[in-house]
Design an enzyme around this catalytic site. Structure first.
Site, PDB file in Angstrom:
ATOM      1  CB  SER A 256     -91.909 -82.280 -29.788  1.00 50.99           C
ATOM      2  OG  SER A 256     -93.272 -82.233 -30.007  1.00 50.99           O
TER       3      SER A 256
ATOM      4  CE  LYS B  24     -95.172 -77.843 -26.916  1.00 53.75           C
ATOM      5  NZ  LYS B  24     -95.491 -77.647 -28.289  1.00 53.75           N
TER       6      LYS B  24
ATOM      7  CD1 TRP C  19     -99.464 -81.091 -33.189  1.00 54.77           C
ATOM      8  CD2 TRP C  19    -101.505 -80.442 -33.815  1.00 54.77           C
ATOM      9  NE1 TRP C  19    -100.273 -81.122 -32.081  1.00 54.77           N
ATOM     10  CE2 TRP C  19    -101.532 -80.727 -32.434  1.00 54.77           C
ATOM     11  CE3 TRP C  19    -102.678 -80.004 -34.436  1.00 54.77           C
ATOM     12  CZ2 TRP C  19    -102.679 -80.600 -31.652  1.00 54.77           C
ATOM     13  CZ3 TRP C  19    -103.826 -79.884 -33.651  1.00 54.77           C
ATOM     14  CH2 TRP C  19    -103.819 -80.174 -32.286  1.00 54.77           C
TER      15      TRP C  19
ATOM     16  CG  HIS D 226     -93.648 -83.813 -34.599  1.00 49.98           C
ATOM     17  ND1 HIS D 226     -93.406 -82.487 -34.356  1.00 49.98           N
ATOM     18  CD2 HIS D 226     -93.760 -84.403 -33.381  1.00 49.98           C
ATOM     19  CE1 HIS D 226     -93.390 -82.275 -33.055  1.00 49.98           C
ATOM     20  NE2 HIS D 226     -93.589 -83.430 -32.430  1.00 49.98           N
TER      21      HIS D 226
HETATM   22  C1  GTR Z   1     -98.183 -83.240 -29.140  1.00 42.73           C
HETATM   23  C2  GTR Z   1     -98.434 -81.819 -28.749  1.00 42.73           C
HETATM   24  C3  GTR Z   1     -97.361 -80.944 -29.300  1.00 42.73           C
HETATM   25  C4  GTR Z   1     -95.991 -81.521 -29.120  1.00 42.73           C
HETATM   26  C5  GTR Z   1     -95.944 -83.034 -29.192  1.00 42.73           C
HETATM   27  C6  GTR Z   1     -94.689 -83.699 -28.621  1.00 42.73           C
HETATM   28  O1  GTR Z   1     -99.184 -84.110 -28.749  1.00 42.73           O
HETATM   29  O2  GTR Z   1     -99.695 -81.453 -29.244  1.00 42.73           O
HETATM   30  O3  GTR Z   1     -97.473 -79.654 -28.731  1.00 42.73           O
HETATM   31  O4  GTR Z   1     -95.420 -81.090 -27.947  1.00 42.73           O
HETATM   32  O5  GTR Z   1     -96.991 -83.625 -28.539  1.00 42.73           O
HETATM   33  O6  GTR Z   1     -94.121 -83.272 -27.631  1.00 42.73           O
HETATM   34  O7  GTR Z   1     -94.324 -84.728 -29.199  1.00 42.73           O
END
Ligand code: GTR
Length: 419
Positions: free
Chosen positions: A251, A255, A342, A397
């Site tokens: 996540s 990045k 998402w 996720h």
């Molecule tokens: C979310 C965000 C994502 C992702 C995620 C995470 O809220 O929108 O870009 O990075 O967090 O890191 O779990």
């Protein structure tokens, strides 16, 4: 800061492919002046231009590497029932006594002959959350208040021990012959917007006085900088082969692993797990999370210049497939999950395919096979025969056992020591 209601309403997420705006992607193999890049030498030049663009427009410019020092905090030679040596090592950003530090939790396989390859990744909640072992120290850094017993305000508690264990299959990693190095990301930079003052931003930021404010490093760049300093330390650690280190992240930390891998070519393999917007996903598709949305929810992740591309993705001189291309020719694995729209799984897959020509220019097989797959693979059908791996896992996720199984296979293929 949470977005105001008016701000949040402005960014209603689109999930409909037919509503994706028209866009034109920049070609990693065409220079800013419109010339084709046809040789590895020309790519090297093009690559440095792209790194510069990603610094100035997306993640921000980081300071030059600082000298590091380290100290051993704890060592258990009998961890995981004797299978591993577990150490905690503090790495300091600078040589002064009061230098900021991060704590590395390191597992190395006992049975390994010689230095082992390793996975290095940041964790979200503290090193003590990745395994229930009561001798792992509880982070003293700022943590997000989870409003459960794993935190007491912004402090971590013993109740959080092992809560993230499903994401860190330590024993499997060790059984497969790899070391694992993990660091709480908040040791490097606390994940909230404070105008880039806390964490390493404060003590190291003054080196950026000559860089315009809008181009200075955000938190993702700071976390990636921490990963590079961890690698500096690993180069001095005889239990680990620093030339065979895979950087992994989930996540926002996916990045981060991508930016760490792109900006520091010493990482031998790069893994992006569900990294989404500002990670592996193409920004110009503007589906699921968008640049405007991410900059509103997390104003501290990217450099201030990135805000210019809110609802204006086409104006950004780069897109995320070019970030993946910066990792070429090193092995790269991009993973998505079916219930993680998402993060735009399709955009993550497309990005990986669009990096393929750069991998091929550099003499590798890219995604493998003679030509690229026409379509996204079905769920749980990994593509992992070439230098670029991809899978779409069934589920949410998360960083799951299935994901790790693919990464370990991929590492077996690419990080095994060449005799
Ligand atoms: C979310 C965000 C994502 C992702 C995620 C995470 O809220 O929108 O870009 O990075 O967090 O890191 O779990």
């Amino acid at each position: 800061l949470a977005p105001t209601i008016a701000e949040a309403q402005k960014f209603v997420a689109n999930y409909d492919e037919s509503k994706i705006p028209d866009y034109q992607l920049p070609d990693p193999l065409v220079t800013q002046a419109g010339e084709a890049v046809t040789t590895p030498e020309q790519w090297r030049e093009r690559r440095s231009v792209l790194v510069d663009l990603f610094e100035k427009h997306v993640y921000g410019v980081s300071p030059k590497p600082c000298p590091i020092r380290h100290s051993l905090v704890s060592c258990d030679e009998n961890a995981l029932g004797g299978k591993a040596v577990r150490r905690e090592v503090d790495v300091f950003f600078g040589e002064s006594d009061d230098a900021h530090s991060m704590r590395l939790l390191i597992y190395t396989p006992t049975k390994s002959t010689g230095a082992s390859a390793a996975f290095v990744g940041l964790n979200f909640q503290g090193n003590h959350t990745i395994d229930p072992d009561p001798s792992i120290s509880i982070t003293e850094s700022w943590v997000r208040d989870r409003r459960d017993d794993s935190t007491d305000g912004h402090r971590a508690t013993a109740a959080g021990r092992g809560v993230a264990a499903s994401r860190w299959p330590v024993e499997t990693i060790i059984d497969r012959g790899y070391s694992l190095v993990t660091i709480y990301y908040g040791d490097i930079d606390p994940d909230f917007d404070d105008g880039f003052q806390n964490g390493i931003h404060g003590p190291l930021g003054s080196q950026l006085d000559d860089v315009p404010q809008v181009h200075r490093w955000g938190s993702i760049a700071a976390w990636a900088y921490g990963l590079s300093r961890a690698l500096d330390y690993l180069e001095t650690d005889s239990a680990i082969d620093a030339t065979r280190v895979a950087v992994i992240g989930h996540s926002r930390l996916g990045k981060t692993s991508l930016w760490a891998g792109a900006s520091d070519p010493r990482f031998a393999m790069v893994i992006s797990n569900d990294s989404g917007c500002g990670g592996a996903a193409l920004s110009r598709r503007a589906i699921g999370e968008t640049i405007g949305r991410i900059n509103t929810s997390f104003p501290h992740w990217f450099c201030d210049q990135y805000v210019k591309y809110n609802e204006n993705e086409n104006a950004c001189p780069v897109d995320q497939h070019e970030l993946l291309a910066l990792i070429a020719p090193r092995p790269l694995y991009v993973a998505s999950a079916t219930e993680d729209q998402w993060a735009d799984p399709k955009g993550e897959f497309m990005s990986a395919t669009l990096a393929d020509p750069v991998y091929r220019l550099l003499g590798t097989d890219g995604m493998g096979g003679k030509s690229l797959p026409d379509e996204m693979p079905a769920a749980d059908q990994p593509i992992k025969s070439g230098r670029i791996g991809y899978h779409l896992r069934t589920g949410k996720h998360d960083l799951a056992k299935y994901d790790w199984e693919q990464y370990l296979d991929f590492a077996d293929k690419h990080l095994t020591k060449k005799e």
